[in-house]
Every structure is written in structure tokens, then in C-alpha cells.
Motif scaffolding. Sequence first.
Motif, PDB file in Angstrom:
ATOM      1  N   HIS A 131     -16.999  16.495  -3.320  1.00  0.00           N
ATOM      2  CA  HIS A 131     -15.906  16.946  -4.184  1.00  0.00           C
ATOM      3  C   HIS A 131     -16.010  18.449  -4.428  1.00  0.00           C
ATOM      4  N   HIS A 134     -14.721  17.932 -10.143  1.00  0.00           N
ATOM      5  CA  HIS A 134     -15.498  16.837 -10.773  1.00  0.00           C
ATOM      6  C   HIS A 134     -16.804  17.356 -11.389  1.00  0.00           C
ATOM      7  N   ASP A 141     -11.149  10.175  -9.967  1.00  0.00           N
ATOM      8  CA  ASP A 141     -10.368   9.630  -8.857  1.00  0.00           C
ATOM      9  C   ASP A 141     -10.036   8.177  -9.169  1.00  0.00           C
ATOM     10  N   HIS A 252      -5.917   7.918  -2.899  1.00  0.00           N
ATOM     11  CA  HIS A 252      -6.269   7.863  -4.323  1.00  0.00           C
ATOM     12  C   HIS A 252      -5.535   8.963  -5.063  1.00  0.00           C
ATOM     13  N   HIS A 254      -5.999  11.857  -8.063  1.00  0.00           N
ATOM     14  CA  HIS A 254      -7.046  12.601  -8.752  1.00  0.00           C
ATOM     15  C   HIS A 254      -6.435  13.148 -10.049  1.00  0.00           C
TER      16      HIS A 254
END
Length: 302
Positions: A131, A134, A141, A252, A254
Motif C-alpha cells: 500500500h 494506510h 479497503d 475493492h 478504498h
Amino acid sequence: MRWLMVTALVGMSAAVAGTARGDDSESAVHTAIIDRVSDEEARVEPDDESPGSISCGRANRGALHDARELPRYGYGYEIPDPWWSREHRFGTDELVGLIERAAAAVAEHHPGAMLGVADLSKDGGGALRGHRSHQSGRDVDLIYYALDDAGEPFRPDEHMAYYGRAGRGSYARSPRFVRDITARYFDLARNWALVKALIGDSEVEVEHIFVSSRVRQWLLDYARRVGEPPELLDLAKRTLRRPRGADSHNDHMHIRVRCSAEDEALGRCRNPIAQRPRRGRRWHSRVTCPALPLVSMPTLRP
Ligand SMILES: [Zn+2]
């Protein structure tokens, strides 16, 4: 910042007591009870001297003090393996609360909804493998809600399905490449409900929801089709973003939340991301959170 809520609670009891005071004898009894409750609350509260989590630095160059851990299971969500085993399940109080509320809101209106939560930050924050951000407890996520062949909610498994143009996911790139996974379909209703719960949260301000341009289009088209009000659509348009550079969020979404007012007031949390003049070690240089306490607990009773 848990003590702020505590102060508000005690303040509220005092206000209730104030309105009851001065009426007939029955009110006087109520007042006495409320006063006693206020006393008990006030006596208990000073024990909780932790100021709560503090997000330090920036999402892509930061740290996290006194992180809150997201439990593996909650109402309407779970952390599937392999994400559970990675232990990247720490966030600010605000982010963890937001995930719990949003998942619960979707499950409430869409029976069977089960949100798969992937990586947040690690305990203490800092650079996280795989990442760019984060790092400071403000990113998470979330795996898209899916439907199975029969149109029933699909329970999250160990893959992040990568959705093609037709909204079908039959392979995964993350957390590892798998050519054939159980086929599933992008669940428009639940994914839109999730976006709505996130951007409509009354406690936390969501800065960005990063999705691919394809997913962004699906969600906005769906919202228009079901007649969502223009203000909500505008907010969704502003918040749903395709991250610059890559269009990789076909598997996904975020979420990044803004610094809480308290963390910003402490001068620790920064909303703008760090520029990336270089990569490598400099890029992942550590940001440390200062030692606590940064502020002293307000004295509730002299
Ligand atoms: Zn992410």
C-alpha cells in the motif's frame, strides 16, 4: 477523543437536572436521582484518561497512536482470511466506528449483507506492504458486496474478485492472483447503500472513496435510476474518485477519512498526502507520534 463524549454526557445530565429543578416534589425526586447519576458518572469518568486514538502525519507518511482494533466479526461485516491473519486491522476510533456503523446500516436495510473488510493499518501505523497509504489509521479497503448465481448475497471469501465490464468477477488479482474463483456479480444495491452510509455518516467525514472509473459509473447510474436526490448525487460524485495514476479499484473500494477535529487541533494529523519526490527508504521514513499525554484531562469535579 473519548473524554469529549464523556464531558458531553455529564453536561447533558446536568442540563436535564436543570430543567426538572424547581417543579413539584415528584420532579424534585427525579432531580435527586439525576443528580446522583451525574455524580456517579462524574466519579467514574476521570478513570478514562486516554484521549483515544491519534492519527499522526499523513495517510501516506504517518503513524497511529493508541489505535483501535476492529473486531473480526460485527453486525454486517467480517474480516476474512487472509486479511485477518495479516493483522492490519487497526484504525483511528473514528474510522473503526465508521466501518461498524456503515456495515450495520447496509445489513439493516439489505438482509444478508456481509461486508468483507480487508486492510486498515497496522498497530502503530507506518508503512504497510502493498500500500502507498494506510499509514495513519485513516484508510481501509472494503471488498465489494457480491451476489451469487442465484442472486443471493455472496459471503466474502479469501479473494477480492476483479469485476469485468459485465459486472462479473471470476478471477482475482489480490491478495494473490487466482485464475478461477467462484463466479460472483457486483451487487449494485448493497454497494450503493454502503457508499450512502459512508458519505452520510453524521460523525466522520469521508474524504475520498477510491473506486475504478467503471465502478464509479455503475454506482452513480444506479443512484440516478433509483431516484436519489441531486444533493446526494453531487456529494457522491465529489467523493467517489478514481485514484490518480492507476485504475486498479475494480476489486475493492478504498475509504479515506479526514483527520478528526481533535487530532487536527493537536497539530498531529495532516489531510494532504505527502508528495513523492523519491521512493525507497526516504519514502517510508518513519513518522513517530509524540509521547502522551498531550493534553491533560479536564477536571470534572473540583
Ligand atoms: Zn487501500
